[in-house]
Design an enzyme around this catalytic site. Structure first.
Site, PDB file in Angstrom:
ATOM      1  N   HIS A  26      -4.170   5.495 -24.212  1.00 16.89           N
ATOM      2  CA  HIS A  26      -3.429   6.722 -23.909  1.00 16.89           C
ATOM      3  C   HIS A  26      -2.634   7.150 -25.137  1.00 16.89           C
ATOM      4  O   HIS A  26      -1.490   6.717 -25.320  1.00 16.89           O
ATOM      5  CB  HIS A  26      -2.477   6.482 -22.732  1.00 16.89           C
ATOM      6  CG  HIS A  26      -3.160   6.096 -21.461  1.00 16.89           C
ATOM      7  ND1 HIS A  26      -3.739   4.850 -21.277  1.00 16.89           N
ATOM      8  CD2 HIS A  26      -3.368   6.783 -20.311  1.00 16.89           C
ATOM      9  CE1 HIS A  26      -4.262   4.796 -20.057  1.00 16.89           C
ATOM     10  NE2 HIS A  26      -4.048   5.946 -19.452  1.00 16.89           N
ATOM     11  N   HIS A 260      -4.248  12.636 -22.762  1.00 16.84           N
ATOM     12  CA  HIS A 260      -3.447  11.725 -21.941  1.00 16.84           C
ATOM     13  C   HIS A 260      -4.044  10.322 -21.908  1.00 16.84           C
ATOM     14  O   HIS A 260      -3.368   9.350 -22.261  1.00 16.84           O
ATOM     15  CB  HIS A 260      -3.322  12.262 -20.517  1.00 16.84           C
ATOM     16  CG  HIS A 260      -2.458  11.427 -19.633  1.00 16.84           C
ATOM     17  ND1 HIS A 260      -2.872  10.225 -19.094  1.00 16.84           N
ATOM     18  CD2 HIS A 260      -1.177  11.599 -19.204  1.00 16.84           C
ATOM     19  CE1 HIS A 260      -1.891   9.708 -18.374  1.00 16.84           C
ATOM     20  NE2 HIS A 260      -0.853  10.527 -18.415  1.00 16.84           N
ATOM     21  N   GLU A 411      13.422  -1.157   0.386  1.00 18.44           N
ATOM     22  CA  GLU A 411      12.743  -2.453   0.224  1.00 18.44           C
ATOM     23  C   GLU A 411      12.015  -2.566  -1.112  1.00 18.44           C
ATOM     24  O   GLU A 411      12.075  -3.597  -1.791  1.00 18.44           O
ATOM     25  CB  GLU A 411      11.759  -2.686   1.371  1.00 18.44           C
ATOM     26  CG  GLU A 411      12.381  -2.785   2.748  1.00 18.44           C
ATOM     27  CD  GLU A 411      12.552  -1.437   3.433  1.00 18.44           C
ATOM     28  OE1 GLU A 411      13.002  -1.433   4.596  1.00 18.44           O
ATOM     29  OE2 GLU A 411      12.228  -0.396   2.809  1.00 18.44           O
ATOM     30  N   HIS A 473       6.999  -3.176  14.393  1.00 18.49           N
ATOM     31  CA  HIS A 473       7.906  -4.123  13.756  1.00 18.49           C
ATOM     32  C   HIS A 473       7.393  -5.562  13.805  1.00 18.49           C
ATOM     33  O   HIS A 473       8.047  -6.452  13.258  1.00 18.49           O
ATOM     34  CB  HIS A 473       9.288  -4.062  14.419  1.00 18.49           C
ATOM     35  CG  HIS A 473      10.110  -2.894  13.991  1.00 18.49           C
ATOM     36  ND1 HIS A 473       9.650  -1.602  14.045  1.00 18.49           N
ATOM     37  CD2 HIS A 473      11.378  -2.829  13.476  1.00 18.49           C
ATOM     38  CE1 HIS A 473      10.597  -0.780  13.603  1.00 18.49           C
ATOM     39  NE2 HIS A 473      11.652  -1.492  13.251  1.00 18.49           N
TER      40      HIS A 473
END
Length: 663
Positions: A26, A260, A411, A473
């Protein structure tokens, strides 16, 4: 005499040449950010190429890690142990210049970057560690923990959600020594980002509580002034929005996605070098440019000044200095082994039925006072995860001297921040959430394992035993997912004793993270001999012996060990010898000698039953094609835990029936 333009163009030239030789890479980001990099590395960065691990160095993170040749060029030019041959070997097998920066491969690479957004999040962790460690150890006249964390990042880093999590928390915690540079070039792989990334980034960071500046990223004087302004901000992290041209200098590809992620091509490189005024061949750097870049002399002087400061600190505050040295060397306290082992023996001698999440908290109460390097936390679940212990002190925006981080409902951010905390040094970070939400954090957990960082993950509410919250859950596949991840120890203890052992081994781990998986419901304590107690540390052990040549082996973990023991009682009434194996950590068991593994799971016994309230497929590696697995192959339901276990077949009757089917 080399000019700043010459120094920046050296980065561009080396990046173009290495990527072209590899025919992969890149070039756009290194060419576009070269002017910013020259200013930061030449004029501001405190580092010593001769000692890349000097503690009080500034940290530099290339969050847009696909632009790795930018970092490799900087390391080579400034005097690190990275040769021109290393650059020529870019992206080749076992090279020191892999496609994305990899921690542990190359001196000067502070963290593995590539998964976008995690580099900036690691940097937040480094800045957090610097602030907390400084609050714990600095004294008037002796700021021995005092450095900046700098990070380069691109549009992709800002689009990834984890950057929102981390940068929001960084603003809240007032991490004033974190300075980020945004490569605002408006181009990603698909083209112009205006079609999918149109928010006001400056306003977004202002809302986070950051100090925000906008500059021309190709104006060295403007960039330098922005860095000075950022350094003057003590209570706000800073972002410098640098307007740049991707692939700067490439006549036909700059400003487009064409530069890129692909080499420019030999012809375009020649044209680019002509446009830049770079009249040298491939990998050719004039001596005056090398001399201008070389940071070894200045780096040695900066380290010496810090060493002199630390010598005075050590004389004035000898106990603090020794403790800081111990923590930075990652040595555990001298009394750790004796006291942690004594606690485990005491637990075994005093049986109790407790949820293993509570057993975990009890262990933290015992181990916390022994380990001032603990830096705990939870993703807004401390009362459920039970990760705060009696000595926990919350870190707040205005008080960084604590040892517990309230990460909020973040998280992924929490996990990647912990990686940065560990990489900085001085702490053993642990953080918690429900096991099901490990999925949000999984890529950061993977990065812990990839980098071999002994971060500790606490995952509670480990099965359908969670009960009424229901299948959203209730984890089913998560434990197996962790076990299938290389280089991580996944523990699911069956009682308070195994819970303490897994904490002890997680703390002692040197080269891999640990996932500690705890129950919501109470679990009875198993009886053990001293030998069995010792063998918990082997990951799997014989809990109920049966005869020397058992007719059946039942393997279980966590809450299902009790079920295995009760089923064995019933089966043995028919005159069959049953061995029960507790297997809290399959990774550690698998690493034992062949002789030990055979002593636990003798090959002669092909009748094997594994019991775990998770997906069943993982366990066939231990029970074989002749064995059976009592597990979960569907999602759960919403109901009280006792009803769920019965509904899904986790009963003595069903376990006995499965065992009988093998005879």
């Amino acid at each position: 005499m080399a000019t700043k333009k010459d120094m920046a163009n050296a980065i561009r030239a080396l990046s173009m040449d290495a990527i072209q030789k590899a025919n992969s890479g890149h070039p756009g980001a290194p060419m576009g950010m070269a002017d910013i990099a020259e200013v930061l590395w030449h004029d501001f960065l405190n580092h010593n190429p001769a000692n890349p691990k000097w503690f009080n160095r500034d940290r530099f993170v290339l969050s847009n890690g696909h632009g790795s040749m930018l970092l490799y060029s900087l390391l080579h030019l400034s005097g690190y142990d990275l040769s021109l041959e290393d650059l020529k070997n870019f992206r080749q097998l076992k090279s020191r210049t892999p496609g994305h920066p990899e921690y542990g491969y190359t001196d000067g690479v502070e963290t593995t970057t590539g998964p976008l957004g995690q580099g900036i999040t690691n940097a937040v962790g480094m800045a957090l560690a610097e602030k907390v460690l400084g609050a714990q150890f600095n004294r008037p006249g002796y700021e021995v923990v005092n450095h900046y964390t700098y990070v380069f990042m691109g549009d992709g880093c800002l689009m990834e959600g984890v950057s929102h999590e981390a940068c929001s928390l960084a603003g809240t915690l007032k991490l004033g020594k974190l300075i980020a540079f945004w490569d605002d070039n408006g181009i990603s792989i698909d083209g112009k980002t205006s079609g999918w990334f149109a928010e006001d980034t400056a306003l977004r960071f202002q809302a986070y509580g950051w100090h925000v500046q906008k500059v021309d990223g190709h104006n060295p004087e403007a960039v330098a002034e922005a860095v000075r302004q950022a350094q003057n901000e003590k209570d706000r992290p800073s972002i410098i929005c640098c307007k740049t041209v991707i692939g700067f200098g490439s006549p036909n590809k700059e400003g487009t996605q064409k530069c890129h992620g692909s080499p420019l091509g030999d012809e375009e490189i020649l044209l680019a070098k002509q446009k830049l005024g770079w009249n040298y061949g491939p990998f050719e750097i004039p001596e005056d440019i090398y001399a201008a870049w070389n940071a070894r002399e200045s780096g040695a002087a900066k380290e010496k000044a810090w060493n002199d400061l630390f010598a005075g600190y050590k004389k004035e505050y000898p106990e603090l200095a020794l403790e800081l040295e111990r923590r930075l060397a990652r040595r555990l306290p001298a009394d750790w082994a004796e006291k942690s082992a004594a606690y485990i023996r005491d637990l075994q001698a005093n049986p109790a039925k407790v949820a293993t999440r509570k057993a975990s908290q009890n262990t933290l109460n015992a181990f916390g006072p022994l380990l001032p390097e603990f830096l705990g936390g939870s993703a807004d679940l401390a009362p459920s995860n039970l990760t705060m212990f009696d000595g926990s002190v919350s870190i707040t925006p205005d008080n960084a001297s604590g040892n517990y981080v309230h990460y909020g409902v973040r998280e992924f951010g929490m996990s990647a921040i912990m990686n940065g905390v560990w990489l900085h040094g001085g702490f053993i970070p642990y953080g918690a959430t429900f096991l099901i939400f490990m999925e949000y954090a999984k890529n950061a957990v993977r990065m812990s394992a990839l980098m071999k960082l002994p971060v500790i993950y606490v995952f509670t509410h480990d099965s359908i035993g969670l009960g009424e919250d229901g299948p959203t859950h209730q984890p089913v596949e998560q434990i197996s997912s962790l076990r299938l991840t290389p280089n991580i120890n996944t523990w699911r203890p069956c009682d308070q004793v195994e819970s303490a052992v897994c904490w002890k081994l997680a703390v002692e781990s040197q080269d891999r993270p640990s996932a500690l998986i705890f129950s919501r419901q109470g679990l009875p304590q198993m009886e053990r001999t001293p030998e069995q107690l010792e063998n918990i540390a082997r990951g799997g052990y014989v809990l109920r012996a049966g005869s020397a040549e058992p007719d059946l082996i039942i393997i279980a973990t966590g809450s299902e060990v009790e079920l295995a023991m009760k089923a064995a009682d019933v089966i043995e009434q028919d005159g069959r010898s049953v061995r029960v194996v507790s297997m809290p950590c399959t990774e550690i068991f698998d690493a034992q000698s062949a002789e030990y593994r055979e002593s636990v799971l003798p090959a002669s016994c092909r009748r094997r039953l594994a019991i775990e309230a998770g997906v069943s497929s993982f366990w066939y590696r231990y029970v074989g094609l002749d064995g059976r697995v009592l597990g979960m192959d569907t999602y759960g339901e919403s109901a009280p835990a006792d009803k769920l276990f019965k509904y899904f077949g986790f009963t003595v009757e069903n376990a006995v029936s499965l065992a009988d089917s093998m005879f």
